[in-house]
Design a protein around this motif. Sequence first.
Motif, PDB file in Angstrom:
ATOM      1  N   UNK A   1       0.729  -1.325   0.152  1.00 15.14           N
ATOM      2  CA  UNK A   1      -0.008  -0.117   0.214  1.00 15.14           C
ATOM      3  C   UNK A   1       0.821   1.132  -0.079  1.00 15.14           C
ATOM      4  N   UNK A   2       1.441   1.449  -0.829  1.00 14.15           N
ATOM      5  CA  UNK A   2       2.317   2.526  -1.339  1.00 14.15           C
ATOM      6  C   UNK A   2       2.675   2.578  -2.566  1.00 14.15           C
ATOM      7  N   UNK A   3       1.644   4.083  -2.768  1.00 14.92           N
ATOM      8  CA  UNK A   3       1.323   5.039  -3.387  1.00 14.92           C
ATOM      9  C   UNK A   3       2.458   5.972  -4.490  1.00 14.92           C
ATOM     10  N   UNK A   4       1.388   6.661  -6.152  1.00  8.66           N
ATOM     11  CA  UNK A   4       2.971   7.245  -6.661  1.00  8.66           C
ATOM     12  C   UNK A   4       2.448   8.992  -6.017  1.00  8.66           C
ATOM     13  N   UNK A   5       1.744   8.511  -4.984  1.00  5.64           N
ATOM     14  CA  UNK A   5       1.574   9.925  -4.187  1.00  5.64           C
ATOM     15  C   UNK A   5       2.375  10.158  -3.434  1.00  5.64           C
ATOM     16  N   UNK A   6       2.385   8.907  -2.419  1.00  2.42           N
ATOM     17  CA  UNK A   6       3.543   9.074  -1.245  1.00  2.42           C
ATOM     18  C   UNK A   6       4.680   7.991  -1.652  1.00  2.42           C
ATOM     19  N   UNK A   7       5.098   8.131  -2.403  1.00  2.00           N
ATOM     20  CA  UNK A   7       6.816   7.027  -2.725  1.00  2.00           C
ATOM     21  C   UNK A   7       7.733   7.848  -2.973  1.00  2.00           C
ATOM     22  N   UNK A   8       9.308   7.068  -2.733  1.00  2.00           N
ATOM     23  CA  UNK A   8      10.559   7.923  -2.798  1.00  2.00           C
ATOM     24  C   UNK A   8      10.744   7.333  -3.863  1.00  2.00           C
ATOM     25  N   UNK A   9      11.555   7.787  -4.682  1.00  2.00           N
ATOM     26  CA  UNK A   9      12.681   7.595  -6.340  1.00  2.00           C
ATOM     27  C   UNK A   9      13.325   5.721  -5.729  1.00  2.00           C
ATOM     28  N   UNK A  10      13.276   6.091  -4.642  1.00  2.00           N
ATOM     29  CA  UNK A  10      14.414   4.687  -4.095  1.00  2.00           C
ATOM     30  C   UNK A  10      14.014   4.263  -3.124  1.00  2.00           C
ATOM     31  N   UNK A  11      13.690   2.600  -2.823  1.00  2.00           N
ATOM     32  CA  UNK A  11      12.768   2.294  -1.738  1.00  2.00           C
ATOM     33  C   UNK A  11      13.516   0.705  -1.922  1.00  2.00           C
ATOM     34  N   UNK A  12      13.364   0.199  -0.667  1.00  2.00           N
ATOM     35  CA  UNK A  12      14.067  -0.991  -0.109  1.00  2.00           C
ATOM     36  C   UNK A  12      12.752  -1.936  -0.127  1.00  2.00           C
ATOM     37  N   UNK A  13      13.222  -3.505  -0.975  1.00  2.00           N
ATOM     38  CA  UNK A  13      12.333  -5.001  -1.028  1.00  2.00           C
ATOM     39  C   UNK A  13      12.891  -5.421   0.277  1.00  2.00           C
ATOM     40  N   UNK A  14      12.477  -5.836   0.955  1.00  2.00           N
ATOM     41  CA  UNK A  14      12.754  -7.052   2.183  1.00  2.00           C
ATOM     42  C   UNK A  14      12.129  -8.415   2.119  1.00  2.00           C
ATOM     43  N   UNK A  15      12.907  -9.368   2.310  1.00  2.00           N
ATOM     44  CA  UNK A  15      12.721 -10.395   1.749  1.00  2.00           C
ATOM     45  C   UNK A  15      13.356 -11.177   3.668  1.00  2.00           C
ATOM     46  N   UNK A  16      12.467 -11.844   4.532  1.00  2.00           N
ATOM     47  CA  UNK A  16      13.371 -12.589   5.660  1.00  2.00           C
ATOM     48  C   UNK A  16      12.754 -14.263   5.138  1.00  2.00           C
ATOM     49  N   UNK A  17      13.688 -14.936   4.963  1.00  2.00           N
ATOM     50  CA  UNK A  17      13.520 -15.856   5.297  1.00  2.00           C
ATOM     51  C   UNK A  17      14.442 -16.817   5.832  1.00  2.00           C
ATOM     52  N   UNK A  18      15.223 -18.074   5.589  1.00  2.00           N
ATOM     53  CA  UNK A  18      16.303 -17.978   7.298  1.00  2.00           C
ATOM     54  C   UNK A  18      17.444 -17.408   6.428  1.00  2.00           C
ATOM     55  N   UNK A  19      17.419 -16.175   6.297  1.00  2.00           N
ATOM     56  CA  UNK A  19      18.046 -14.477   6.195  1.00  2.00           C
ATOM     57  C   UNK A  19      17.556 -13.613   5.428  1.00  2.00           C
ATOM     58  N   UNK A  20      18.103 -12.148   5.724  1.00  2.57           N
ATOM     59  CA  UNK A  20      17.281 -11.121   5.627  1.00  2.57           C
ATOM     60  C   UNK A  20      17.629 -10.540   3.916  1.00  2.57           C
ATOM     61  N   UNK A  21      16.710 -10.457   3.256  1.00  5.83           N
ATOM     62  CA  UNK A  21      17.503 -10.305   1.354  1.00  5.83           C
ATOM     63  C   UNK A  21      17.563  -8.604   1.480  1.00  5.83           C
ATOM     64  N   UNK A  22      17.748  -7.900   1.168  1.00  2.00           N
ATOM     65  CA  UNK A  22      17.336  -6.801   0.588  1.00  2.00           C
ATOM     66  C   UNK A  22      17.154  -6.386  -0.858  1.00  2.00           C
ATOM     67  N   UNK A  23      16.532  -6.156  -1.399  1.00  2.00           N
ATOM     68  CA  UNK A  23      16.709  -5.701  -2.857  1.00  2.00           C
ATOM     69  C   UNK A  23      16.560  -3.606  -2.720  1.00  2.00           C
ATOM     70  N   UNK A  24      17.397  -3.239  -3.820  1.00  2.00           N
ATOM     71  CA  UNK A  24      17.755  -1.921  -3.891  1.00  2.00           C
ATOM     72  C   UNK A  24      16.317  -1.778  -4.804  1.00  2.00           C
ATOM     73  N   UNK A  25      15.195  -0.985  -5.156  1.00  2.00           N
ATOM     74  CA  UNK A  25      14.484  -0.231  -5.779  1.00  2.00           C
ATOM     75  C   UNK A  25      14.709   1.108  -6.227  1.00  2.00           C
TER      76      UNK A  25
END
Length: 328
Positions: free
Chosen positions: A300-324
């Motif tokens: 629930x983040x939209x074109x009205x309140x998002x930044x040019x740079x975001x982070x996608x954070x996924x936690x499985x057996x370890x934490x994965x951070x992807x720059x968007x």
Amino acid sequence: MSNENFEDKLRTVCTEDIYIPQKFTYAIKSGLYENSKKWRFIEMKKLVASILCVFFMGTGIVLASNFLGNLWTNKGVKTALEYGYVQNIEMDYNVQNDLGIKIDSIIIDDSNIGIVFNYKVPSNFKNIDNIVLNDIIIKDENNNIIFEDGNENCLSTGYTNEFASESGTVKQALLLNNLNHTYPKSNNLYISFSTVNMFRNQKNIKTITGNWIFDINVTDKFINREKIKYTSSQSEDIEVIEAELTTTGLNVEIKFNVPLNSEELVRNIKVQDNAKNEYFSDGFVAENELTTPTIKASFPITIYNANDNLKLIIKTDKQIIIDLNKVK
């Protein structure tokens, strides 16, 4: 009234749970907190009085009630509404067998379609707490089946249903979502159903039949709708196939190189903005979980309140951070 008391009253209006579009509360808060504006207090009172009078006279909303503002619970949709991304519908009730129904508003983007139904129920049916339209069908002018319960060929992958009732007014917000496809840029929506089931305390107290048909001309802003693409950094564990930002949410498609448990993953995937605000998935589908899983998730983040740079954070057996990163 003292200046301090007046400011307290205004802060209450701006912070309590009453639906007022953001552009109005922003104007009020600006006068209270932006000292650099050097607005005189009397000017501020006139501005606020003008804003609130125009707004409440135009909408008929009573301050004591937050019933309409709380109808939508999806945060992305609520943000879009605050920025005016909505089509209000002017129509009379379609009355059949003492039940009047009309459509108040719609909202459409690539992944969500929201429809607000307004019911004028018979006077002898009070305290209705749910209405179910079992046979509703929603199509467009090209015969695309937007929604039909039980039809696997319809474009919608799921829906949520919000309901509110007050002082004889009954409203229902139906939010369709679509993670497998993009909703077409339809010029018309055709909505039809013949059976309306009314519930009280989870019991079906009345079924009314008729032939309700609605033809909605879609506004241009829903046809020429905006979306923003993001590129992603690399990871040996996952591949971000696509990341797109729309007016109601961020949609991400991800391919994993190892099996996963989607029920656990949906609780451990989020998007973070530059201010460290976190947005958890509000829509999720998974395929091929036991081999090379692919998931599609919305946030629930939209074109009205998002930044040019975001982070996608996924936690499985370890934490994965992807720059968007927004595509310029």
